[in-house]
Design an enzyme around this catalytic site. Structure first.
Site, mmCIF file in Angstrom:
data_model
loop_
_atom_site.group_PDB
_atom_site.id
_atom_site.type_symbol
_atom_site.label_atom_id
_atom_site.label_comp_id
_atom_site.label_asym_id
_atom_site.label_seq_id
_atom_site.Cartn_x
_atom_site.Cartn_y
_atom_site.Cartn_z
ATOM 1 C CE LYS A 492 -3.056 -1.260 -0.965
ATOM 2 N NZ LYS A 492 -3.756 -2.566 -1.088
ATOM 3 C CD GLU A 495 -1.368 -0.173 -4.232
ATOM 4 O OE1 GLU A 495 -1.848 -0.392 -5.509
ATOM 5 O OE2 GLU A 495 -2.072 -0.717 -3.499
HETATM 6 C C1 F6R Z 1 -3.217 -3.165 -4.994
HETATM 7 C C2 F6R Z 1 -3.966 -3.918 -6.050
HETATM 8 C C3 F6R Z 1 -3.308 -4.857 -6.883
HETATM 9 C C4 F6R Z 1 -4.566 -5.878 -7.003
HETATM 10 C C5 F6R Z 1 -3.915 -6.837 -8.173
HETATM 11 C C6 F6R Z 1 -5.000 -8.181 -8.413
HETATM 12 O O1 F6R Z 1 -3.712 -2.386 -4.190
HETATM 13 O O2 F6R Z 1 -5.253 -3.463 -6.001
HETATM 14 O O3 F6R Z 1 -2.368 -5.515 -6.173
HETATM 15 O O4 F6R Z 1 -4.766 -6.809 -5.883
HETATM 16 O O5 F6R Z 1 -3.670 -6.288 -9.251
HETATM 17 O O6 F6R Z 1 -6.240 -7.649 -9.138
HETATM 18 P P1 F6R Z 1 -7.623 -8.335 -8.910
HETATM 19 O O7 F6R Z 1 -8.056 -8.666 -7.626
HETATM 20 O O8 F6R Z 1 -8.473 -7.536 -9.499
HETATM 21 O O9 F6R Z 1 -7.003 -9.906 -9.658
#
Ligand code: F6R
Length: 619
Positions: A492, A495
């Site tokens: 967190k 990013e």
């Molecule tokens: C970080 C974040 C990303 C997502 C990753 C997977 O805050 O949001 O690391 O967790 O890109 O995304 P999903 O869950 O949509 O497959």
């Protein structure tokens, strides 16, 4: 990755398209553009690099006439070609009469581009998308599909490889948009005498909650009279109509300064809603269960595959699933999974965790697992998206739409869903008695209240954030379930605040990373409960002492009433006492807030961190 909107109906398209783009900006914000078909034989485009606001200013300056009842818009997350005006979508063919927007990657674009160039066509962008506009313009101008936009689009799609959602409009065919999808999302919004197309229902939820989800390799034609779905070969195709069961307020900021603030505050509801309907008195219930109890009983190992924050939820899930089921669990980055030939068979359960349900790495991991005949269970927040569609069973996290790019409420919901998977397996395999499963579920049901209490305790963290926002780096330490929490805290911070941050297993520090500790370096430590696990607690206390002795500034997250830790904490935050396995549900919250506040005090937009997009539909 890239947001797409289309509209045709009795109203002016531009304001509706811009409104849709605003709701989809989380999908990419490198550039934005619109194209409007004016109904008098004309088509105009406007596009600008940067956030949507840049395009809106440009349009307000009045240099381009954008009146018309049919239009499309695009917000971009760049893959091929930098984030410039010329690479922004829509792209047009040489005549400027056909416009195309695209989400995904055309993998064979280099070959097509060379072929077009050899035939004298001059490219005006560095994108993979532009070739589609040229191919479509040619197919519409001459040959067997001449004058027929849907047939031209179908013919073009048959030549394309890769992932795409495409929307196209033509000056000669006012009142019509044609769209196609393969491996990228596309939904149709069915209004009253008007139709929408979008990557996500959020784009049109203010106008209609009736939607249709397109399947793989399907094409749709919309006019104000309705829609028609076919396959790329022109055959009638099956599709799924659904009613969106959340409303506009769920996609608005609701009085919070940012979506992320709102989504952090919504976490008690996200958890409660995720639990809702997943226990029926007899045990845990999955949403779409195409796996029988017998099949679940034969499972002999579990893989959790996911990316980023979702991966961290899986790391937490591992502790619970192994503890309750005694099954070995491996947690693997989806982007690595299929490249190392994992040992999979019919007795393997692959749990694919994805908020969006469209993350390309996770989707490919699911496909790989299915090819090896493993069973796949998806944990997903987006109803009807690709990953659940391709899985044998689904457990939806009912966290509601998450617009902030950094995952917050969906992370807590994913962690909760991982616990539910653990309990469902324990129940199917009989490693826990029914009343034990019920008891664990009851304890889990108390967590939304604990999360709500935690949210009221966050003011000291906000003050601390301002204080450490100039630090060079921040380290995060934890043991057991606190370790993935440390990884998530570091992610967190990276990013959102663009700061160097690392998460470590606290016991591992002395094997190398302790060399990083220097005077004043902030180190956030997630401390286990001294009551639930005295041994783990005392080990962690030693780790805190080690780093404090070397000059670190210790920021300690501990359980309320943990007196032993206070002497070693330069900053101490006490959180409600919760069961050991569920600690991540409260311990992650201060780390989300710390990252958000540090980013804010550095002047960054926490809803739209640089270089990122909410859903990553390319590998
Ligand atoms: C970080 C974040 C990303 C997502 C990753 C997977 O805050 O949001 O690391 O967790 O890109 O995304 P999903 O869950 O949509 O497959």
């Amino acid at each position: 990755m890239c947001g797409i909107v289309g509209y045709t109906g009795p109203r002016q398209a531009l304001p509706l398209v811009l409104e849709g783009l605003r709701r989809l900006e989380y999908r990419g914000y490198d550039s934005a553009g619109v194209a409007i078909v004016d109904g008098e034989g004309g088509l105009s485009t406007a596009k600008k690099a940067g956030v949507l606001g840049n395009l809106e200013h440009f349009i307000d300056s009045g240099d381009v006439a954008l009146a018309g009842l049919t239009g499309m818009g695009h917000t971009r997350w760049a893959t091929h070609g930098g984030p410039t005006d010329r690479n922004a979508h829509p792209h047009t063919d040489a005549t400027g009469r056909v416009a195309v927007i695209h989400n995904g990657i055309i993998e064979n674009f280099v070959t097509i581009r060379k072929d077009l160039e050899s035939r004298g066509i001059e490219m005006r962008s560095d994108t993979d998308t532009e070739v589609v506009a040229h191919l479509l313009g040619q197919a519409f101008a001459q040959g067997p599909t001449a004058g027929d936009l849907p047939a031209s689009m179908a013919a073009v799609c048959r030549c394309l490889e890769g992932a795409f959602t495409l929307v196209a409009g033509h000056a000669d065919v006012p009142g019509m948009l044609v769209a196609a999808r393969r491996n990228s999302p596309l939904v149709i919004g069915v209004g009253d005498g008007e139709m929408f197309l979008a990557s996500d229902v959020a784009a049109f939820i203010a106008h209609t909650r009736e939607a249709v989800e397109l399947g793989q390799d399907q094409l749709v034609v919309i006019t104000s009279h309705g829609y028609e779905v076919t396959s790329f070969s022109g055959r009638e195709a099956d599709f799924k109509a659904f009613h969106v069961n959340w409303d506009l307020s769920a996609a608005e900021k609701g009085g919070y300064p940012t979506f992320m603030d709102k989504e952090i505050a919504e976490q008690p509801h996200a958890l409660a809603d995720t639990l809702l309907g997943h226990f029926d008195g007899n045990g845990i219930v999955l949403d779409e269960q195409r796996l029988g109890e017998d099949e679940l009983r034969t499972i002999d190992k579990v893989f959790v595959v996911a990316c980023g924050t979702a991966f961290h939820s899986g790391l937490i899930g591992k502790y619970a699933i192994e503890h309750w089921t005694r099954l070995p669990v491996e947690v693997e980055l989806a982007s690595e999974f299929r490249y190392r030939d994992p040992v999979l068979d019919r007795e393997t359960l692959v749990v694919a965790v994805s908020q969006s349900g469209e993350t390309a790495d996770t989707l490919e991991a699911v496909r790989h697992a299915r090819r090896q005949r493993a069973r796949v269970l998806a944990i997903c927040n987006t109803n009807g998206s690709q990953i659940p569609r391709e899985s044998d069973a689904v457990l939806y996290t009912h966290a509601g739409p998450e617009v902030g790019v950094a995952a917050t409420k969906t992370f807590l919901a994913q962690v909760t869903a991982n616990y539910l998977v653990g309990l469902a397996l324990a129940q199917a395999r009989g490693t826990k008695y029914r009343d034990e499963v019920t008891r664990e579920f009851e304890l889990l049901s108390e967590m939304p209240a604990a999360v709500a209490t935690t949210l009221t305790l966050m003011d000291p963290i906000r003050e601390l954030a301002a204080d450490i926002s100039r630090s060079k780096a921040v380290l995060f330490l934890g043991r057991h379930v606190g370790f993935p929490v440390a990884l998530e805290g570091a992610l967190k911070l990276k990013e959102l605040a663009y700061m160097h941050a690392e998460g470590f297993a606290a016991g591992e520090l002395k094997h190398g990373p302790i060399a990083l500790i220097e005077e004043g370096l902030p180190v956030v430590v997630i401390t286990p409960s001294p009551k639930a696990d005295p041994m783990l607690h005392s080990k962690l206390l030693s780790n805190i002492r080690e780093i404090q002795a070397r000059g670190a500034r210790t920021i300690v997250i501990a359980e309320e009433g943990d007196d032993t830790v206070a002497p070693f904490a330069d900053f101490l935050l006490e959180l409600p006492r919760v069961p050991k396995l569920f600690q991540p549900l409260v311990a992650t919250i201060p780390l989300q807030i710390l990252a958000a506040e540090i980013a804010r005090s550095r002047g960054y937009d926490i809803d739209k961190p640089r270089n990122l997009a909410k859903s990553v539909t390319v590998e």
